[in-house]
Write an enzyme that holds these catalytic residues in place. Structure first.
Site, mmCIF file in Angstrom:
data_model
loop_
_atom_site.group_PDB
_atom_site.id
_atom_site.type_symbol
_atom_site.label_atom_id
_atom_site.label_comp_id
_atom_site.label_asym_id
_atom_site.label_seq_id
_atom_site.Cartn_x
_atom_site.Cartn_y
_atom_site.Cartn_z
ATOM 1 N N TYR A 101 80.746 45.905 -0.893
ATOM 2 C CA TYR A 101 80.699 46.934 0.143
ATOM 3 C C TYR A 101 79.455 46.762 1.003
ATOM 4 O O TYR A 101 79.529 46.763 2.239
ATOM 5 C CB TYR A 101 80.720 48.317 -0.510
ATOM 6 N N SER B 291 79.042 51.611 8.154
ATOM 7 C CA SER B 291 78.503 52.564 7.194
ATOM 8 C C SER B 291 76.991 52.533 7.319
ATOM 9 O O SER B 291 76.416 51.549 7.793
ATOM 10 C CB SER B 291 78.906 52.155 5.769
#
Length: 267
Positions: free
Chosen positions: A154, A141
């Site tokens: 995350y 990401s």
């Protein structure tokens, strides 16, 4: 690397980026094993593929946090199509804001977002080195290059996924193992749109930072990068400039992120 004729495994393939990558791989001549916990979603993806390329893809229900399930998916791919040439470690999950998550949440996010990559590589890379060819694609990401406001699990695991992909490429790149690392910002997937996947603050941070792309656009970027054997895949080109700003003055970047966080929180 050209994907035509190759055997691929795509995790998290029941929807979103994984489903789009699976469709694109089949369209380009690969044979694909989809894995996910979402059997209904995979069934829909397989049905679409079957209408265009009968027998080119199968679905295996599997948990990306389970070492046994990862091994089973790879074994079933080999039984159906032959040795796995391409592995897309795409499954990913988020978590809530702050530090309130307990060990069970951290363990699950680490298992899916990081250990799932490591476990697959442990099973596949020795064979790739022996054959002199293989391709590992890690879905990380932009949060793995920058950070994720709101969700600590995350942000941390996506940084770690980037680090593992880098290590894998450095260590085995001269032995035929190709590695790419996908680092998008906002993509129109369940991770972004499902209220339970990311916190409100985290989702707002993503959608405020740039355009929200469609999964098919990201799949196109992935296959283009693989064709060039390029490590870093940035469907949002602006992420590179953000990353350069971060590296050029870390303290200024952190101050800017604090200000951004306050805006997102309405302060």
């Amino acid at each position: 690397m050209k994907v035509s004729g190759k055997v691929a495994v795509v995790t998290g393939a029941g929807s979103g980026i994984g489903a789009a990558i699976a469709r694109r791989l089949v369209a380009d001549g690969a044979r694909v094993v989809l894995s996910d916990l979402d059997e209904v979603g995979m069934g829909e993806v397989i049905a679409g593929i079957e209408s265009q390329a009968p027998g080119a893809a199968v679905a295996v229900r599997a948990d990306a946090s389970s070492a046994a399930d990862i091994a089973d998916v790879i074994a079933r791919a080999e039984e159906r199509f032959g040795p796995v040439d391409l592995y897309f470690a795409n499954a990913g999950i988020g978590a809530g804001d702050g530090l309130e998550q307990d060990d069970a949440v951290w363990d699950l996010v680490i298992d899916v977002n990081l250990r799932g990559h490591i476990r697959a590589a442990q099973l596949l890379v020795p064979g790739w080195v022996e054959r002199g060819e293989g391709y590992f694609v890690s879905t990380a990401s932009a949060a793995g290059l920058l950070t994720q406001i709101g969700s600590a699990p995350y942000a941390v695991t996506k940084h770690a996924a980037v680090g593992f992909a880098e290590w894998l490429s450095v260590t085995y790149g001269d032995q035929g193992v190709r590695v790419s690392c996908l680092c998008p910002m906002g993509v129109n997937t369940k991770l972004l749109t499902d209220d339970a996947a990311l916190s409100t603050t985290a989702a707002k941070a993503v959608t405020s930072a740039g355009a929200v792309l469609e999964p098919a656009d990201v799949a196109d970027a992935v296959l283009a990068a693989m064709d060039e054997e390029r490590f870093l895949i940035l469907p949002h080109a602006e992420v590179l400039e953000m990353y350069r700003h971060k590296g050029s003055d870390y303290d200024r970047w952190i101050r800017g992120m604090r200000r951004f966080q306050k805006v997102l929180q309405g302060e």
